[in-house]
Design an enzyme around this catalytic site. Structure first.
Site, short mmCIF file in Angstrom:
data_model
loop_
_atom_site.label_atom_id
_atom_site.label_comp_id
_atom_site.label_asym_id
_atom_site.label_seq_id
_atom_site.Cartn_x
_atom_site.Cartn_y
_atom_site.Cartn_z
N HIS A 170 0.12 -13.45 -4.65
CA HIS A 170 -0.80 -12.58 -3.92
C HIS A 170 -0.05 -12.02 -2.69
O HIS A 170 -0.40 -12.30 -1.56
CB HIS A 170 -2.05 -13.36 -3.50
CG HIS A 170 -3.22 -12.49 -3.16
ND1 HIS A 170 -4.40 -12.50 -3.85
CD2 HIS A 170 -3.38 -11.55 -2.20
CE1 HIS A 170 -5.24 -11.63 -3.32
NE2 HIS A 170 -4.64 -11.04 -2.32
N GLU A 228 -3.28 -7.48 -8.16
CA GLU A 228 -3.32 -6.06 -7.79
C GLU A 228 -1.93 -5.48 -7.54
O GLU A 228 -1.59 -5.07 -6.43
CB GLU A 228 -4.18 -5.88 -6.54
CG GLU A 228 -5.64 -6.13 -6.80
CD GLU A 228 -6.50 -6.01 -5.54
OE1 GLU A 228 -5.96 -5.72 -4.47
OE2 GLU A 228 -7.71 -6.22 -5.66
#
Ligand SMILES: *[C@@H]1O[C@H](CO)[C@@H](O)[C@H](O)[C@H]1NC(C)=O
Ligand SMILES: *[C@@H]1O[C@H](CO)[C@@H](O)[C@H](O)[C@H]1NC(C)=O
Length: 367
Positions: free
Chosen positions: A141, A187
């Protein structure tokens, strides 16, 4: 929740999420077995930034060097994880998604495992499982160890593929008997645009107004290496853990490995052909950038045509490795956007946005 929501700068992300709903939904509106959960990332949740052997990640460096709000304490999950699990139980969660801090588990990015970091994640996962909450683990992340950024430029250098795979190996080996859902990269599109095109999230690189970087090329190099690292980790899991007898006499781990994307719902601003084509281009750039390689083994044609040699190439072997390497695609969805075609222009400067040839505006939500 994501720290970098503010990143798609052309879109106002301060959305009125508080809209009144006509319907009240309950669990019975959802299919049997539908899982409700929540999530956080290591830097947002853990705190204890320099405790028990953790070293700085690029997040620590970025926020401290700019005097921004930091995650030194955050939610203090490192110390309060038992209370947090209790709150999850009271909320009625089925699942919790969290990420593992690479620099807590392997402080130098590669080499020895930090026993206290390892113990923390084992305790936390045990706590979740004991309370009937399914752990979903993200491996990356946006927080690789600063040591690797300093040593070879982090994701700009393919060396990271090997180091990331070794980090994942430790996670699968140590936590895989309880964890069935693994997301390699959170993402990816947001990380590359924010960190290497806009320079407004770690590691803060860009062509304009950054100390270093290159918005014409680095977002594409980094995304390429993220895909290769994901594929390498996925192969490792399939070969070594998914089907084979694993540790802890648990038999096959049998889990799945996926990839995470920030998804935007795109629609054209007018009914013109140009805007319609531009809308498909938006999907290709924001989503196809990674989904193309994961599903078909290569980038969307429109990206190759526009970006040319600034977009790295997959060898045949790499293409085969990346294709089909995701068991699932994780979607984070916050917003919709309206797409307008931009007439081709040449400013002597290209970056991700100019390559897309579009402008995005927020869908006007009236509540
Ligand atoms: C990548 O890192 C390796 C090992 O640290 C180094 O030898 C190499 O020059 C780096 N490559 C690039 C493109 O920076
Ligand atoms: C940025 O990368 C592009 C493509 O590789 C290259 O042509 C350009 O010279 C680079 N710009 C700088 C400032 O290094």
């Amino acid at each position: 929740m994501d720290l970098v929501l503010s990143l798609i700068i052309t879109i106002s992300l301060v959305l009125p999420f508080t809209g009144r709903c006509n319907h009240v939904y309950s669990r019975s509106d959802f299919p049997e077995g539908f899982s409700f959960g929540s999530g956080a990332s290591s830097y947002q949740w853990e705190g204890a930034a320099d405790e028990d052997g953790r070293t700085p990640s690029i997040w620590d460096t970025y926020v401290h060097s700019r005097n921004l709000d930091n995650g030194d304490i955050a939610c203090d999950g490192y110390h309060k994880y038992k209370e947090d699990v209790q709150l999850m139980v009271e909320t009625g969660l089925d699942a919790f998604k969290f990420s593992i801090s690479w620099s807590r588990l392997i402080p130098n990015g590669r080499g020895p495992v930090n026993p206290k970091g390892l113990q923390f994640y084992k305790n936390f996962i045990q706590q979740l499982v004991t309370h009937g909450i399914e752990p979903h683990v993200t491996l990356y992340h946006y927080d690789h160890p600063q040591a690797l950024e300093d040593e070879y430029g982090g994701w700009l250098n393919r060396t990271i593929i090997k180091d990331f795979t070794a980090f994942a190996d430790v996670c699968f080996r140590e936590f895989g008997s309880h964890v069935k859902f693994w997301t390699t990269i959170n993402e990816a599109n947001i990380f590359t645009i924010g960190g290497y095109n806009d320079g407004i999230t770690p590691p803060g690189r860009c062509s304009r107004n950054c100390l270093s970087g290159n918005s014409s090329s680095e977002p594409y190099i980094v995304s390429h290496n993220l895909l290769l690292a994901h594929a390498s980790v996925s192969r490792l899991y399939r070969q070594k853990y998914k089907q084979h007898i694993a540790y802890n006499e648990q038999g096959m781990q049998g889990g799945s490995v996926g990839f995470g994307l920030f998804a935007i719902g795109f629609s054209p601003s007018t009914s013109s052909k140009d805007d319609e084509i531009a809308t498909q281009r938006a999907r290709d750039f924001y989503l196809g950038w990674t989904l193309g390689p994961l599903v078909y083994g290569d980038y969307p044609y429109v990206m190759r045509r526009t970006i040319g040699s600034r977009l790295p190439y997959f060898s045949e072997e790499e293409s085969e490795l990346v294709k089909g390497s995701s068991d699932f695609v994780g979607i984070t969805h916050y917003t919709a956007a309206i797409v307008t075609n931009v007439k081709p222009y040449f400013s002597g400067y290209s970056d991700f946005y100019s390559d897309t040839g579009i402008t995005l505006t927020c869908r006007n939500s009236k509540h």
